[in-house]
Design a protein around this motif. Sequence first.
Motif, PDB file in Angstrom:
ATOM      1  N   ARG A  92     -25.752 -37.085  -7.092  1.00 27.73           N
ATOM      2  CA  ARG A  92     -27.107 -36.523  -7.129  1.00 27.73           C
ATOM      3  C   ARG A  92     -27.127 -35.291  -8.031  1.00 27.73           C
ATOM      4  NH1 ARG A  92     -27.976 -35.331  -1.742  1.00 27.73           N
ATOM      5  NH2 ARG A  92     -27.461 -37.507  -1.325  1.00 27.73           N
ATOM      6  N   LEU A  93     -26.100 -34.446  -7.898  1.00 29.00           N
ATOM      7  CA  LEU A  93     -26.010 -33.256  -8.747  1.00 29.00           C
ATOM      8  C   LEU A  93     -25.905 -33.639 -10.223  1.00 29.00           C
ATOM      9  CD1 LEU A  93     -23.561 -31.054  -6.638  1.00 29.00           C
ATOM     10  CD2 LEU A  93     -25.934 -30.532  -7.159  1.00 29.00           C
ATOM     11  N   LEU A  94     -25.282 -34.771 -10.484  1.00 27.05           N
ATOM     12  CA  LEU A  94     -25.106 -35.220 -11.867  1.00 27.05           C
ATOM     13  C   LEU A  94     -26.330 -35.995 -12.364  1.00 27.05           C
ATOM     14  CD1 LEU A  94     -21.390 -36.400 -11.696  1.00 27.05           C
ATOM     15  CD2 LEU A  94     -22.257 -34.406 -12.919  1.00 27.05           C
ATOM     16  N   GLY A  95     -27.308 -36.156 -11.490  1.00 24.20           N
ATOM     17  CA  GLY A  95     -28.527 -36.870 -11.880  1.00 24.20           C
ATOM     18  C   GLY A  95     -28.321 -38.359 -12.045  1.00 24.20           C
ATOM     19  N   LYS A  96     -27.301 -38.886 -11.351  1.00 21.68           N
ATOM     20  CA  LYS A  96     -27.028 -40.319 -11.483  1.00 21.68           C
ATOM     21  C   LYS A  96     -27.672 -41.132 -10.370  1.00 21.68           C
ATOM     22  CE  LYS A  96     -22.865 -40.036 -14.220  1.00 21.68           C
ATOM     23  NZ  LYS A  96     -21.417 -40.185 -14.310  1.00 21.68           N
ATOM     24  N   LYS A  97     -28.284 -40.431  -9.427  1.00 20.78           N
ATOM     25  CA  LYS A  97     -28.927 -41.169  -8.328  1.00 20.78           C
ATOM     26  C   LYS A  97     -30.291 -40.604  -8.019  1.00 20.78           C
ATOM     27  CE  LYS A  97     -25.878 -43.801  -5.458  1.00 20.78           C
ATOM     28  NZ  LYS A  97     -25.084 -43.851  -4.254  1.00 20.78           N
ATOM     29  N   LEU A 111      -9.206 -31.488  -6.738  1.00 20.43           N
ATOM     30  CA  LEU A 111      -9.221 -30.045  -7.020  1.00 20.43           C
ATOM     31  C   LEU A 111      -9.936 -29.296  -5.907  1.00 20.43           C
ATOM     32  CD1 LEU A 111     -10.187 -28.512 -10.447  1.00 20.43           C
ATOM     33  CD2 LEU A 111     -11.355 -27.780  -8.371  1.00 20.43           C
ATOM     34  N   ILE A 112      -9.336 -28.200  -5.441  1.00 19.76           N
ATOM     35  CA  ILE A 112      -9.931 -27.421  -4.357  1.00 19.76           C
ATOM     36  C   ILE A 112     -10.067 -25.956  -4.732  1.00 19.76           C
ATOM     37  CG2 ILE A 112      -9.669 -26.703  -1.959  1.00 19.76           C
ATOM     38  CD1 ILE A 112      -8.059 -29.262  -1.505  1.00 19.76           C
ATOM     39  N   PRO A 113     -11.305 -25.457  -4.797  1.00 23.24           N
ATOM     40  CA  PRO A 113     -11.522 -24.022  -5.006  1.00 23.24           C
ATOM     41  C   PRO A 113     -11.223 -23.277  -3.700  1.00 23.24           C
ATOM     42  CG  PRO A 113     -13.533 -25.326  -5.404  1.00 23.24           C
ATOM     43  CD  PRO A 113     -12.574 -26.185  -4.687  1.00 23.24           C
ATOM     44  N   ILE A 114     -10.511 -22.171  -3.763  1.00 21.57           N
ATOM     45  CA  ILE A 114     -10.155 -21.408  -2.559  1.00 21.57           C
ATOM     46  C   ILE A 114     -10.861 -20.062  -2.564  1.00 21.57           C
ATOM     47  CG2 ILE A 114      -8.244 -20.439  -1.218  1.00 21.57           C
ATOM     48  CD1 ILE A 114      -6.403 -22.440  -2.518  1.00 21.57           C
ATOM     49  N   GLY A 115     -11.370 -19.691  -1.394  1.00 18.95           N
ATOM     50  CA  GLY A 115     -12.027 -18.386  -1.281  1.00 18.95           C
ATOM     51  C   GLY A 115     -13.430 -18.377  -1.845  1.00 18.95           C
ATOM     52  N   VAL A 139     -12.726 -42.260 -13.452  1.00 19.65           N
ATOM     53  CA  VAL A 139     -13.517 -42.838 -12.367  1.00 19.65           C
ATOM     54  C   VAL A 139     -13.449 -41.877 -11.189  1.00 19.65           C
ATOM     55  CG1 VAL A 139     -13.700 -44.710 -10.686  1.00 19.65           C
ATOM     56  CG2 VAL A 139     -13.082 -45.230 -13.042  1.00 19.65           C
ATOM     57  N   MET A 140     -14.575 -41.532 -10.620  1.00 19.49           N
ATOM     58  CA  MET A 140     -14.605 -40.663  -9.446  1.00 19.49           C
ATOM     59  C   MET A 140     -14.640 -41.510  -8.181  1.00 19.49           C
ATOM     60  SD  MET A 140     -17.433 -37.742  -8.371  1.00 19.49           S
ATOM     61  CE  MET A 140     -18.732 -38.973  -8.143  1.00 19.49           C
ATOM     62  N   HIS A 141     -13.943 -41.072  -7.150  1.00 19.58           N
ATOM     63  CA  HIS A 141     -14.062 -41.710  -5.830  1.00 19.58           C
ATOM     64  C   HIS A 141     -14.149 -40.599  -4.793  1.00 19.58           C
ATOM     65  CE1 HIS A 141      -9.738 -40.986  -5.049  1.00 19.58           C
ATOM     66  NE2 HIS A 141      -9.605 -41.218  -6.337  1.00 19.58           N
ATOM     67  N   SER A 142     -14.222 -40.954  -3.522  1.00 15.95           N
ATOM     68  CA  SER A 142     -14.520 -39.930  -2.512  1.00 15.95           C
ATOM     69  C   SER A 142     -13.382 -38.939  -2.291  1.00 15.95           C
ATOM     70  CB  SER A 142     -14.886 -40.589  -1.179  1.00 15.95           C
ATOM     71  OG  SER A 142     -13.737 -41.097  -0.539  1.00 15.95           O
ATOM     72  N   ALA A 143     -12.158 -39.302  -2.709  1.00 16.61           N
ATOM     73  CA  ALA A 143     -11.024 -38.422  -2.459  1.00 16.61           C
ATOM     74  C   ALA A 143     -10.406 -37.858  -3.732  1.00 16.61           C
ATOM     75  CB  ALA A 143      -9.952 -39.171  -1.656  1.00 16.61           C
ATOM     76  N   GLY A 144     -11.102 -38.000  -4.851  1.00 19.47           N
ATOM     77  CA  GLY A 144     -10.568 -37.468  -6.103  1.00 19.47           C
ATOM     78  C   GLY A 144     -11.172 -38.160  -7.303  1.00 19.47           C
ATOM     79  N   SER A 163     -19.073 -29.545  -3.805  1.00 21.82           N
ATOM     80  CA  SER A 163     -19.702 -30.574  -4.636  1.00 21.82           C
ATOM     81  C   SER A 163     -20.201 -30.034  -5.984  1.00 21.82           C
ATOM     82  CB  SER A 163     -20.846 -31.252  -3.869  1.00 21.82           C
ATOM     83  OG  SER A 163     -21.669 -30.300  -3.263  1.00 21.82           O
ATOM     84  N   GLN A 164     -20.684 -28.783  -6.004  1.00 23.08           N
ATOM     85  CA  GLN A 164     -21.150 -28.214  -7.274  1.00 23.08           C
ATOM     86  C   GLN A 164     -19.995 -28.118  -8.278  1.00 23.08           C
ATOM     87  OE1 GLN A 164     -24.513 -27.222  -8.169  1.00 23.08           O
ATOM     88  NE2 GLN A 164     -23.351 -27.525 -10.044  1.00 23.08           N
ATOM     89  N   GLN A 165     -18.843 -27.675  -7.788  1.00 24.28           N
ATOM     90  CA  GLN A 165     -17.677 -27.556  -8.670  1.00 24.28           C
ATOM     91  C   GLN A 165     -17.191 -28.932  -9.117  1.00 24.28           C
ATOM     92  OE1 GLN A 165     -17.741 -25.875  -5.667  1.00 24.28           O
ATOM     93  NE2 GLN A 165     -17.901 -23.757  -6.318  1.00 24.28           N
ATOM     94  N   VAL A 166     -17.206 -29.890  -8.187  1.00 24.53           N
ATOM     95  CA  VAL A 166     -16.775 -31.247  -8.546  1.00 24.53           C
ATOM     96  C   VAL A 166     -17.689 -31.821  -9.623  1.00 24.53           C
ATOM     97  CG1 VAL A 166     -16.505 -33.624  -7.700  1.00 24.53           C
ATOM     98  CG2 VAL A 166     -15.687 -31.709  -6.313  1.00 24.53           C
ATOM     99  N   ALA A 167     -19.001 -31.568  -9.500  1.00 21.21           N
ATOM    100  CA  ALA A 167     -19.947 -32.061 -10.511  1.00 21.21           C
ATOM    101  C   ALA A 167     -19.662 -31.427 -11.877  1.00 21.21           C
ATOM    102  CB  ALA A 167     -21.383 -31.771 -10.071  1.00 21.21           C
ATOM    103  N   ASP A 168     -19.402 -30.117 -11.894  1.00 18.79           N
ATOM    104  CA  ASP A 168     -19.085 -29.450 -13.167  1.00 18.79           C
ATOM    105  C   ASP A 168     -17.828 -30.054 -13.803  1.00 18.79           C
ATOM    106  OD1 ASP A 168     -21.243 -27.806 -12.906  1.00 18.79           O
ATOM    107  OD2 ASP A 168     -20.119 -26.045 -12.227  1.00 18.79           O
ATOM    108  N   VAL A 169     -16.847 -30.342 -12.968  1.00 20.36           N
ATOM    109  CA  VAL A 169     -15.607 -30.919 -13.493  1.00 20.36           C
ATOM    110  C   VAL A 169     -15.871 -32.321 -14.047  1.00 20.36           C
ATOM    111  CG1 VAL A 169     -13.292 -31.720 -12.867  1.00 20.36           C
ATOM    112  CG2 VAL A 169     -14.127 -29.524 -12.003  1.00 20.36           C
TER     113      VAL A 169
END
Lengths: 115, 115, 115, 115
Positions: A110-115, B22-26, B51-56, B33-39
Amino acid sequence: MESITQSHPYSTPSHCTADFCLIPIGTSSPSVSQQVADVQRLIEKSGVKFVMHSAGTTLEGPWDKVLNVIGQAHTMLHNQGIVRIQTDIRVGSRTDKKQSMEDKVAVVERLLGKK
Amino acid sequence: MESITQSHPYSTPSHCTADFCLIPIGTSSPSVSQQVADVQRLIEKSGVKFVMHSAGTTLEGPWDKVLNVIGQAHTMLHNQGIVRIQTDIRVGSRTDKKQSMEDKVAVVERLLGKK
Amino acid sequence: MESITQSHPYSTPSHCTADFCLIPIGTSSPSVSQQVADVQRLIEKSGVKFVMHSAGTTLEGPWDKVLNVIGQAHTMLHNQGIVRIQTDIRVGSRTDKKQSMEDKVAVVERLLGKK
Amino acid sequence: MESITQSHPYSTPSHCTADFCLIPIGTSSPSVSQQVADVQRLIEKSGVKFVMHSAGTTLEGPWDKVLNVIGQAHTMLHNQGIVRIQTDIRVGSRTDKKQSMEDKVAVVERLLGKK
């Protein structure tokens, strides 16, 4: 910190997601697809929710049940004659909300605008 | 073992698959999810297959390029003010055949009679 | 988020710690100690700071150099005839302070009153 | 493959080694040493054999007991108010011999001529 000095052990999380990648060692063949297929069948029989992807399999359910199934997979393959097995597990739990595997991907898409 | 005493270093694999989480700490918020979308956007721009999936996210390409993109993701998030980042990477290479992410899943599904 | 649309790629972190566990697949023997020893020698020659423990080896240095050495280890073992290799890497970077491997353990031991 | 169709589930391995790295998410501070120290105390009380290093903690014992302690660590930290926790676990089991954490390092060091 008084919780640390309590005599009763903690319970384990009632819900978690665990993504695992199992590797048989010393199998003479570089292919592990037969073993991966057997593990998929084992998980399916266990009733634990799961999704396979190219780099592992993601499970979702109570901590004890999820980690138990992965341990059963080790035993099943040991019984087939594989003497050494190494598994990498990424396990997560959270208490602020119950988020499924599908939810996690959907939020990012959703954040990526894909859904 | 004479190869070890050579003066020239080894090259890195020309092809690999790398699944990373990838896990942002602190970050004060449990949501990543915002960081994952940027990546995801960063990877898309890099041209590396992913390819993205729920665990990486699974990447496929030359070792140097793939690991470089993950390092860039760390720097991008550090630049956003995230001071600590921890990433788990499962990286594999093989020389007997070139097997894509899709191939790996297809082989197992065929064994399971799903294709 | 304008940083994402920039045309120049990000650099990789100038400092990181990476703990890795390398597994040769399809080697016919369940023992991997010979390969682990060869990798230790390779790392020693690379000049990258490292410490071996029972579940992996921890490296410390610039991102590119650290991840390059692990890639070289894959190539070295491929050259020895091992056709498939899988490595798990836990890599971390932080910008708030430069913390060495020894510092991390020391901080926890101090909290535990062991130092 | 008849083993797969059996009605009784498999047991889990009676012995394993599990190296884990636990990360609290959304803690506002990049430091995790306080949480790591609490987890060390929890493990010590559990009676499971363990060794801490800079990139994680290695446990040794029966599968169920070892994975249960890691789950307890999640619950303990959730009880402290940490809403999300992610842990990476490298777990291995073998049936050809009982090899301790110390044995594994000793074998490699002997090959390297360090012992």
